[in-house]
Design an enzyme around this catalytic site. Structure first.
Site, short mmCIF file in Angstrom:
data_model
loop_
_atom_site.label_atom_id
_atom_site.label_comp_id
_atom_site.label_asym_id
_atom_site.label_seq_id
_atom_site.Cartn_x
_atom_site.Cartn_y
_atom_site.Cartn_z
N PHE A 186 0.81 -1.13 0.05
CA PHE A 186 -0.02 -0.06 0.18
C PHE A 186 0.85 1.28 -0.04
CE2 PHE A 186 -2.49 3.57 1.59
CZ PHE A 186 -3.60 3.38 0.79
N ASP A 211 9.32 3.05 1.43
CA ASP A 211 8.07 3.71 1.93
C ASP A 211 7.97 3.59 3.39
OD1 ASP A 211 5.57 4.67 2.63
OD2 ASP A 211 4.55 3.76 0.79
N LYS A 232 3.16 10.10 8.40
CA LYS A 232 2.00 10.00 9.23
C LYS A 232 2.53 10.52 10.66
CE LYS A 232 -0.08 5.98 7.59
NZ LYS A 232 -1.37 6.66 6.92
C1 LIG Z 1 2.87 2.43 3.70
C2 LIG Z 1 2.04 3.67 3.37
N1 LIG Z 1 2.21 4.46 2.36
C3 LIG Z 1 1.65 5.55 2.10
C4 LIG Z 1 0.43 5.78 2.43
C5 LIG Z 1 -0.52 7.09 2.23
O1 LIG Z 1 -1.64 6.83 2.11
P1 LIG Z 1 -2.50 8.12 1.25
O2 LIG Z 1 -1.98 8.60 0.06
O3 LIG Z 1 -3.89 7.45 1.40
O4 LIG Z 1 -2.25 9.19 2.42
C6 LIG Z 1 -0.04 5.01 3.69
C7 LIG Z 1 -1.25 5.30 4.50
O5 LIG Z 1 -1.73 4.55 5.16
C8 LIG Z 1 0.84 3.75 4.02
O6 LIG Z 1 0.80 2.89 5.14
#
Ligand SMILES: Cc1ncc(COP(=O)(O)O)c(C=O)c1O
Length: 291
Positions: A27, A112, A141
């Site tokens: 993700f 990431d 975050k």
């Molecule tokens: C590993 C990771 N990368 C990126 C994101 C960013 O996601 P978003 O674009 O929905 O903020 C998240 C959000 O949970 C994440 O867990």
């Protein structure tokens, strides 16, 4: 940003060097670029067609990485602990192999760390458990302590390929968010603070194991630092457990197919952990008794 910068780097070598590799159950976010590297139909299908030039392969599979990461790859993006995908830590050999393979084909290794970074796992960055240096890593975050901020950290060789104006965003680098981010970073980046995260993570996992001993619904408690997953038997959904917990005032989320995900505040106390563990174990017991 990491994806754009990998493409930019690739173009300095060859027009064909534009493939981004990610892994099953990854993700990376919901913007169109990050979504294209998130091979999950639940998130992708409503927004197809996605961007061209993205490929994905099994996680923790060195043979697949060897076969598929070639000279046309400009970036390999990976979470060292998959969060949304199910609280799956990468094997050390896998991440180290990705580092080696990226060097062989001159691709960038992007870690990431949006979920794992800035203390969450008990180290400042989770990739420090893997003894590698990424070319790019991403943070977000916890960085702003609630104020929205993200950061993309580049090695010198990547930074050299970007010039002013290549990338930007309306609110990027604003003084409020960057100031808050700097204060949060200084607070977390202290050996004592990080050691407490590790200690509280161990305590949380140990307490969960003890409190759910004998439960037919709990298959495994795993994680690193304060990033903890409780794998459940398929007789119960993690969403059902999360619902019962929420009714008792505890917010937890789910991940993967069958896992309850706990990402408590880094300043949580052991008393609060005891309280949370008691709610979680009672909620699981309540659902077990109903089976
Ligand atoms: C590993 C990771 N990368 C990126 C994101 C960013 O996601 P978003 O674009 O929905 O903020 C998240 C959000 O949970 C994440 O867990």
């Amino acid at each position: 940003t990491a994806i754009k910068f990998s493409r930019r780097y690739g173009k300095t070598i060859s027009q064909n060097k534009n493939i981004i590799v990610s892994f099953n159950h990854a993700f990376h976010g919901r913007s169109l670029g990050a979504l294209s590297a998130t091979p999950n139909p639940k998130y992708q299908d409503p927004f197809t067609p996605l961007l061209p030039g993205f490929k994905h392969f099994p996680y923790n599979d060195i043979e697949a990485a060897k076969k598929n990461i070639d000279e046309n790859v400009c970036g390999v993006i990976v979470e060292v602990v998959q969060g949304e995908g199910g609280l799956n830590p990468a094997k050390k050999e896998f991440i180290q192999y990705l580092r080696k393979r990226c060097d062989e084909v001159n691709a960038l290794l992007i870690i990431d760390e949006i979920q794992t970074g800035v203390g969450r796992t008990g180290k400042l960055y989770a990739h420090q458990y893997y003894d590698i240096t990424p070319d790019i890593f991403t943070l977000a975050k916890p960085l702003g302590g609630g104020i929205p901020i993200g950061a993309t950290i580049l090695s010198e060789k990547v930074a050299k390929t970007i010039k002013p104006g290549d990338h930007g965003t309306t609110f990027g680098g604003n003084s409020l968010a960057t100031h808050v981010g700097a204060v949060v970073f200084e607070t977390i980046n202290k050996p004592q603070f990080l050691a407490e995260i590790s200690d509280k993570g161990d305590y949380l996992r140990k307490s969960l194991v003890e409190a759910t001993k004998g439960s037919k619904l709990v298959k495994e408690v795993r994680g690193l630092g304060l990033m903890v997953g409780v794998a459940l038997d398929e007789k119960v959904t993690p969403a059902a457990v999360a619902d019962v917990c929420r009714q008792q005032g505890l917010l937890v989320i789910t991940c993967g197919m069958n896992t309850l995900r706990l990402l408590p505040p880094l300043i949580i106390t052991k008393d609060e952990i005891d309280h949370a563990v008691s709610i979680i174990s009672k909620s699981i017991k309540y659902l077990e008794d109903k089976l």
